[in-house]
Design a protein around this motif. Structure first.
Motif: not given
Length: 372
Positions: A206-210, A214-217, A221-227, A254-256
């Motif tokens: 699952s990738v919510t955002t790149l 934003l992902a950190r906030r 505690r999920a993996s960063p998008p790049a990981a 995030t939809d953009h």
């Protein structure tokens, strides 16, 4: 009983900003400043790198989940599986929008911080699964893991429950699908590759955002998008069929990024993609609104308004079929955008059926050998 509730108090590496009491609790708690300014923001650098003072982030605790059954069944017409396994209750990833948060209210705990700090695990999951698969009359079909809470959340590093369960499924030649936000899935690449060679497994990241910040906030505690994309690449190289879920899509936030997420997924080796529209059931709506007003106050009202426009005026929908995609013009446009992007990046492959015909309980030590 759930802890104190309503005033937002930003904790490092946590998603929820408060510990709102669950909907079944007979009392409600309110946070009050003790006169020492403990709930007020402090100058950047005076306390911690986020620029906020106490209270500190609550520690994670893990208790035993004494459930006697390991496989949950469902007859929902809008999800492609009829059975699932959840190794944990609660999820330390802390995704603020998580639709599973309200389940903690059934335990007398808060869907807020309690959900991501007071966890429950099933230490006998592998043994329970072995016994369940050996029951007379059991008929195999793909088991979904990760549909409620993430099997690769941080506590898994110590518990190894997911690896033990995969070993059981592999021994039985039982098909499984996995959904996760964690690059920890790479740890089990050897098991997954072996199962993939027998057409027994599919993995979805699952990738919510790149946007890393934003992902950190939002998913602290999920993996960063790049990981996560690195995990797609690792598993794909090992021969494991991997899909990417652009999920949840949050309108106005995030939809953009939808096209960019699918492009990155294809580049990493994903063979399929899908998306889900954010839904904010029960306590999650207030927790998410609170998060928006703290982290993106300039967009908070617009984001909630656009969600409502795609949810028939509400923050969520429990109606079959509608709950995953939403309704109305904006929801239709999002579906069209996804279809175009998926075609552009070659991610239109339909999920293939996993192998069920290989299923066979392995012999146990001491079992009498078959005559034939």
């Amino acid at each position: 009983m759930a802890g104190s509730a309503h005033s937002p108090t930003r904790s490092p590496r946590r998603g929820a900003l408060s510990n709102r009491d669950g909907r079944f609790e007979p009392v409600r708690h309110e946070v009050e400043d003790d006169g020492w300014g403990t709930l007020e923001p402090v100058a950047e650098g005076d306390d911690d790198r986020d620029g906020w003072g106490p209270p500190p982030s609550p520690a994670t605790t893990v208790q035993v989940d004494a459930s006697r059954t390991i496989i949950s069944r469902n007859d929902s017409p809008d999800i492609p599986f009829d059975r699932s396994i959840n190794l944990y209750r609660g999820c330390e990833h802390g995704c603020v929008y998580c639709y599973a948060r309200p389940t903690h209210a059934y335990l007398g705990l808060s869907p807020g911080l309690d959900f991501e700090t007071r966890l429950f695990m099933k230490p006998d999951a592998a043994a329970q699964l072995d016994a369940a698969l050996r029951k007379p009359g059991y008929r195999p079909a793909p088991i979904a893991i990760g549909t409620n809470t993430d099997p690769y959340q941080p506590v898994e590093r110590r518990s190894q429950l997911m690896r033990e369960v995969l070993a059981v499924l592999s021994a039985f030649n039982h098909p499984v699908t996995i959904t996760t936000k964690s690059a920890m899935v790479e740890r089990d690449a050897d098991l997954l590759a072996d199962m993939a060679a027998r057409n027994l497994v599919g993995v979805a990241l699952s990738v919510t955002t790149l946007d890393r910040d934003l992902a950190r906030r939002m998913e602290p505690r999920a993996s960063p998008p790049a990981a996560r994309l690195r995990a797609v690449r690792t598993l794909s190289a090992a021969g494991v069929p991997v899909s990417v879920m652009a999920a949840p899509m949050i309108p106005g936030l995030t939809d953009h990024e939808l096209d960019r997420i699918l492009a990155a997924a294809a580049e990493a080796g994903a063979v399929q993609a899908d998306y889900i529209l954010v839904r904010l059931p029960l306590e999650v709506a207030d927790l998410f609104r609170e998060w928006l007003e703290t982290h993106v106050p300039d967009r908070a009202r617009r984001v909630m308004s656009r969600i409502a426009a795609m949810r028939a005026g509400a923050a969520s929908s429990s109606r079959f079929h509608d709950r995953m995609r939403g309704t109305g013009t904006e929801a239709q446009l999002l579906a069209q955008r996804f279809a175009v992007a998926a075609r552009r990046h070659g991610l239109t492959k339909r999920g293939h059926a996993l192998e069920c015909g290989r299923f066979a309980p392995p012999p146990r030590p001491g079992d009498q050998l078959s005559l034939f």
